[in-house]
Design a protein around this motif. Structure first.
Motif, PDB file in Angstrom:
ATOM      1  N   ALA A   1      -1.814  -3.692   9.019  1.00 38.82           N
ATOM      2  CA  ALA A   1      -0.391  -3.656   8.669  1.00 38.82           C
ATOM      3  C   ALA A   1       0.249  -5.030   8.652  1.00 38.82           C
ATOM      4  O   ALA A   1       1.267  -5.235   7.981  1.00 38.82           O
TER       5      ALA A   1
ATOM      6  N   TRP B   1       1.960   2.270  11.045  1.00 36.51           N
ATOM      7  CA  TRP B   1       1.629   0.857  10.835  1.00 36.51           C
ATOM      8  C   TRP B   1       0.669   0.438  11.950  1.00 36.51           C
ATOM      9  O   TRP B   1       1.003   0.510  13.123  1.00 36.51           O
TER      10      TRP B   1
ATOM     11  N   LEU C   1      -4.393   2.886   3.888  1.00 41.95           N
ATOM     12  CA  LEU C   1      -4.359   1.666   3.086  1.00 41.95           C
ATOM     13  C   LEU C   1      -5.005   0.511   3.833  1.00 41.95           C
ATOM     14  O   LEU C   1      -4.760   0.311   5.030  1.00 41.95           O
TER      15      LEU C   1
ATOM     16  N   SER D   1      -6.198  -3.849   3.215  1.00 38.44           N
ATOM     17  CA  SER D   1      -6.043  -4.999   2.320  1.00 38.44           C
ATOM     18  C   SER D   1      -7.388  -5.520   1.842  1.00 38.44           C
ATOM     19  O   SER D   1      -7.449  -6.327   0.918  1.00 38.44           O
TER      20      SER D   1
ATOM     21  N   GLN E   1      10.360  -1.873   0.423  1.00 34.23           N
ATOM     22  CA  GLN E   1       9.196  -1.206   0.999  1.00 34.23           C
ATOM     23  C   GLN E   1       9.298   0.305   0.882  1.00 34.23           C
ATOM     24  O   GLN E   1       8.345   0.981   0.470  1.00 34.23           O
TER      25      GLN E   1
ATOM     26  N   LEU F   1       6.399   1.750  -1.223  1.00 35.24           N
ATOM     27  CA  LEU F   1       5.236   2.096  -0.406  1.00 35.24           C
ATOM     28  C   LEU F   1       5.426   3.411   0.325  1.00 35.24           C
ATOM     29  O   LEU F   1       4.664   4.353   0.119  1.00 35.24           O
ATOM     30  N   SER F   2       6.427   3.513   1.165  1.00 31.97           N
ATOM     31  CA  SER F   2       6.629   4.758   1.929  1.00 31.97           C
ATOM     32  C   SER F   2       6.992   5.924   1.025  1.00 31.97           C
ATOM     33  O   SER F   2       6.499   7.041   1.196  1.00 31.97           O
TER      34      SER F   2
ATOM     35  N   SER G   1       0.726  -6.084   5.208  1.00 31.09           N
ATOM     36  CA  SER G   1       1.535  -5.266   4.300  1.00 31.09           C
ATOM     37  C   SER G   1       2.637  -6.067   3.621  1.00 31.09           C
ATOM     38  O   SER G   1       2.916  -5.888   2.433  1.00 31.09           O
TER      39      SER G   1
ATOM     40  N   TYR H   1      -4.072  -1.607  -0.819  1.00 34.69           N
ATOM     41  CA  TYR H   1      -2.635  -1.689  -1.077  1.00 34.69           C
ATOM     42  C   TYR H   1      -2.340  -1.898  -2.567  1.00 34.69           C
ATOM     43  O   TYR H   1      -1.442  -1.247  -3.122  1.00 34.69           O
TER      44      TYR H   1
ATOM     45  N   CYS I   1      -1.032   2.544   7.324  1.00 31.82           N
ATOM     46  CA  CYS I   1      -1.193   1.174   6.846  1.00 31.82           C
ATOM     47  C   CYS I   1      -2.066   0.412   7.830  1.00 31.82           C
ATOM     48  O   CYS I   1      -1.561  -0.131   8.825  1.00 31.82           O
TER      49      CYS I   1
END
Length: 450
Positions: free
Chosen positions: A107, A226, A32, A34, A213, A217-218, A110, A84, A104
């Motif tokens: 991170a 991360w 992921l 951003s 989260q 996400l997880s 995040s 993300y 991530c």
């Protein structure tokens, strides 16, 4: 541990680390980012690997057919690079990427990405364009409960009926579905939410998105990594990653010598709206002019933190009108155009900007000035709620931005890639002394004589 935090400085090779983790562990991996630009970097760097695919929302493709082909390739690949926002929506709305390993990258972003997903923005003008009835609370308040009641009893039923009763364009239908999804998150919200409601615009957000989260996400991933240059244990705390379920490792030193990435505090003024006078700000502008004069044949950047201060400098500098200073407006296209103009124009050239401290590769510059510590707007209701709950939240975020900004212009280990950062806000002295534990171990600031 299920979670692993890796704090790796710029230049360590974070993309290579992520790729090697995916290949070595052999798990179906989603990486992921951003920024789409970083996702493209993964694609371009590892384009010879048929197991790696890049995927984004359909608006990023020339046609639905090309998006469909990218989706089909991603579903068949062992490594998928995406952003993300796309990942969170895909997981929440029934099109999961079924990751066994989630990496991530960036991170430190995040928490913000989760917060953006767990937020609702409403426009009365837009809603009334779509709906036959005037669908807006008669007496709007700032209370999320009132808006949740309105959403359940009025907005969601009316928008659902409208979606079923007319032939909307695909673009309109997607926007309406996104708003319905946001309203449903508001009605079923968990934890503390805050916001503002008015006659024309309303915005609501979850105060601590990290509480969800793992749910968002997880999810079902076996392992989560991360990865960031500025990752700290507090950042993992904010993401809801429990100390008992994580490992954390920080690179013991920066791979580039300090001499090619120095950070100097040059005593100038305490750059705050409450304490600084007009005379102070005039001196501040003069100090920036001195720095420009110090680099007469180079590209530089001045981070002003706000558009008001960017305007202040651009209108008060002795260099105004000499085609040395480049500013930009708040539109993203204007920003991109200004960066391109700055990078390709004649030297010396100085980019004056309040919005380039995170996420930009500005390695063309050989120097930059941070005109003020990047304190966020204290009037923001969400920030106030977080600061009241956690007094160290705001200084933690300021340090994150400060360290990220210092890395914008140094992209390699040689003198040809060198870049010097000047901080001219005297607040840095007490701030760095009090909150240095929020910075990486390699973070260092020296004082330079006037």
């Amino acid at each position: 541990k299920r979670h692993c935090g890796l704090a790796l400085p710029t230049g360590t090779g974070k993309s290579l680390c992520a790729y090697l983790l995916a290949k070595t562990l052999g798990l179906r991996t989603v990486i992921l980012t951003s920024r789409i630009g970083l996702a493209h970097q993964y694609r371009d760097t590892f384009d010879s690997d048929p197991d790696l695919a890049e995927l984004h929302g359909w608006r990023n493709y020339p046609s639905k057919a090309e998006y469909g082909a990218a989706l089909e390739k991603a579903q068949a690949s062992r490594i998928v690079v995406t952003n993300y926002a796309y990942y969170l929506h895909a997981e929440a709305y029934g099109k999961p990427l079924n990751a066994q390993l989630i990496i991530c990258d960036e991170a430190a972003e995040s928490f913000k990405e989760l917060g953006n997903f767990l937020s609702v923005s409403l426009s009365r003008h837009q809603l009334e364009d779509w709906l036959r009835h005037r669908c807006w609370p008669a007496n709007p308040t700032d209370d999320p409960d009132d808006w949740a009641d309105w959403a359940m009893s009025s907005a969601i039923p009316e928008m659902t009926d409208a979606l079923a009763s007319r032939n909307w364009s695909e673009d309109e239908r997607e926007k309406m579905n996104a708003i319905v999804g946001g309203l449903k998150r508001l009605t079923s919200r968990k934890g503390l939410w805050v916001g503002t409601g008015g006659d024309w615009v309303a915005r609501f957000a979850k105060v601590w998105p990290g509480e969800q989260q793992d749910e968002l996400l997880s999810r079902h991933a076996e392992k989560v990594v991360w990865l960031s240059a500025t990752l700290r244990p507090k950042g993992l705390d904010l993401l809801g990653v429990q100390p008992t379920d994580r490992a954390f490792w920080e690179a013991p030193r920066h791979p580039f010598p300090w001499e090619i990435r120095p950070i100097y505090w040059i005593p100038t003024i305490t750059a705050t709206e409450t304490r600084s006078t007009q005379i102070d700000w005039n001196y501040w502008c003069a100090r920036l002019d001195q720095l420009v004069d110090r680099h007469p044949k180079e590209l530089g950047i001045i981070h002003t933190v706000s558009y008001n201060r960017a305007h202040l400098y651009l209108t008060n500098s002795d260099l105004r009108g000499k085609n040395v200073l480049v500013g930009h407006g708040q539109d993203s296209k204007q920003t991109l155009a200004a960066v391109d103009d700055w990078a390709t124009g004649p030297k010396p050239r100085v980019l004056v900007s309040p919005s380039l401290m995170i996420g930009w590769d500005l390695g063309q510059a050989s120097w930059q000035a941070i005109g003020k510590l990047p304190w966020p707007d204290g009037r923001d209701v969400l920030l106030r709620a977080r600061a009241e709950s956690d007094p160290e939240y705001t200084p933690f975020e300021v340090m994150q931005v400060l360290v990220q900004a210092a890395g914008r212009i140094v992209r390699g280990p040689t003198k040809a890639d060198a870049g010097v950062t000047y901080v001219i806000d005297d607040s840095i002295k007490w701030f760095n002394a009090k909150y240095k534990h929020f910075a990486p171990g390699w973070w260092k600031i020296e004082t330079k004589e006037r």
